[in-house]
Design an enzyme around this catalytic site. Structure first.
Site, PDB file in Angstrom:
ATOM      1  N   SER A 152      28.999 132.121   8.060  1.00 41.73           N
ATOM      2  CA  SER A 152      30.038 132.744   8.875  1.00 41.73           C
ATOM      3  C   SER A 152      29.800 134.233   9.082  1.00 41.73           C
ATOM      4  O   SER A 152      30.471 134.852   9.907  1.00 41.73           O
ATOM      5  CB  SER A 152      31.403 132.547   8.207  1.00 41.73           C
ATOM      6  N   HIS A 175      28.388 127.121  13.199  1.00 43.24           N
ATOM      7  CA  HIS A 175      29.463 127.652  12.376  1.00 43.24           C
ATOM      8  C   HIS A 175      30.729 126.830  12.577  1.00 43.24           C
ATOM      9  O   HIS A 175      31.413 126.956  13.597  1.00 43.24           O
ATOM     10  CB  HIS A 175      29.726 129.125  12.708  1.00 43.24           C
ATOM     11  N   GLU A 187      31.026 127.264  16.560  1.00 46.96           N
ATOM     12  CA  GLU A 187      30.228 128.296  17.222  1.00 46.96           C
ATOM     13  C   GLU A 187      28.753 127.916  17.109  1.00 46.96           C
ATOM     14  O   GLU A 187      28.245 127.704  16.005  1.00 46.96           O
ATOM     15  CB  GLU A 187      30.470 129.658  16.568  1.00 46.96           C
ATOM     16  N   ASN A 225      34.938 135.737  14.125  1.00 45.86           N
ATOM     17  CA  ASN A 225      35.067 136.725  13.045  1.00 45.86           C
ATOM     18  C   ASN A 225      34.866 138.149  13.531  1.00 45.86           C
ATOM     19  O   ASN A 225      35.436 139.086  12.961  1.00 45.86           O
ATOM     20  CB  ASN A 225      34.095 136.401  11.916  1.00 45.86           C
TER      21      ASN A 225
END
Length: 321
Positions: A152, A175, A187, A225
């Site tokens: 991540s 991800h 992702e 993120n």
């Protein structure tokens, strides 16, 4: 060798320059998946792939860890089965048993990936550990297997950097989000070296297991993120400056911005130690992020982590649970 590592239907497409890409692993589909790492994320990925009729090998270094992973999957599947077949106990049991039958267990990373069309790594967030692991996985997996990390926060290109050029062309980020069975997004992270056909295969796999893929280039934090961490960190700074209390900030964002969770609720859910690990790493060594005030360390976050207030998993964080 790997003890420290684990603590914690897709069309066949030829990759230019890849040796033997028309081999058995890619001939018809990504039917055999290897998931390396039997923790919560790895077990969730294995569950979802098996639920969508993929044969899965779940790999961890000890039988005890694998048994925990299988128990986690079984518990999750029972919840799904009760919703899927609310008045049919036999159908519930058949569903759970059918999915579990598609998940093999292995304590050998090399043996576990030997027949895999896709290898997904979900181990501790340590780049040296991941590099060491992938060196072994790339050597043992079929020459046409797609190699993927579920990291991540770590750069996909840096994880793949020690590998040969052929393996780097077959390397992407996949991800997933926690909890994997419920979260729809994946992702798909492409490096500058990743072959477009490999990215296409990764996207197709995500769709085949019922996920919605979002493709992005290899950049710190990818999409979610990269946007989420500054949001959570700025909420902590509002608290540090005495602007408002966590409950009021959460209420404001839920009712004023329409967010389902406030930033402090989200921090506690993600884990304060996880947030600190990512933010500190980006501030010190993130590509283009070093010294960026958005990712500056937080005294409040450091204090909470040091005192063991890590969030929901510890029973206490910004809130008590």
């Amino acid at each position: 060798m790997f003890a420290a590592v684990f603590r914690s239907s897709v069309p066949a497409i030829r990759v230019p320059g890849a040796r033997g890409f028309s081999g058995s692993a890619a001939r018809a589909s990504m039917q055999r998946i290897a998931v390396v790492g039997g923790g919560q994320m790895g077990s969730g990925i294995a569950q979802v792939a098996a639920t969508h009729n993929h044969d899965v090998t779940l790999v961890d270094v000890s039988q005890e860890a694998l048994d925990r992973g299988r128990a986690y999957i079984a518990k999750s599947l029972k919840r799904v089965a009760k919703k899927k077949f609310p008045d049919d106990a036999a159908a519930q049991g058949g569903f759970v048993d059918g999915v579990l039958a598609r998940i093999a267990l292995s304590t050998s990373p090399e043996a576990g990936v030997r027949d895999a069309a896709l290898v997904v790594e979900a181990v501790v967030e340590n780049i040296a550990v991941k590099q060491q692991l992938f060196a072994a996985l790339a050597a043992a997996a079929p020459a046409d297997a797609v190699l993927a990390s579920n990291t991540s926060s770590l750069p996909i290109g840096k994880i793949a950097a020690p590998l040969g050029a052929d393996a780097r062309r077959r390397f992407v980020g996949l991800h997933f989000f926690n909890p994997v069975p419920q979260m729809k997004l994946v992702e798909v992270v492409r490096t500058d070296e990743a072959a477009p056909a490999v990215v296409d295969r990764a996207v197709a796999f995500a769709k085949a297991i019922g996920k919605t893929p979002a493709v992005c280039k290899d950049t710190p934090g990818f999409i979610v993120n990269r946007l989420l961490l500054p949001y959570m960190m700025e909420a902590i700074r509002l608290l540090e400056r005495g602007v408002a209390e966590p409950r009021d900030i959460d209420t404001a964002m839920k009712l004023g911005a329409g967010y389902p969770m406030g930033p402090f609720e989200l921090c506690d859910y993600v884990g304060l130690d996880t947030i600190k690990f990512i933010v500190d790493g980006w501030h010190q060594d993130g590509d283009g992020l070093q010294g960026n005030p958005l990712f500056a360390p937080s005294a409040k976050l450091d204090e909470l982590v040091k005192s063991g207030r890590l969030g929901v998993k510890a029973g206490k964080g910004f809130y008590d649970y």
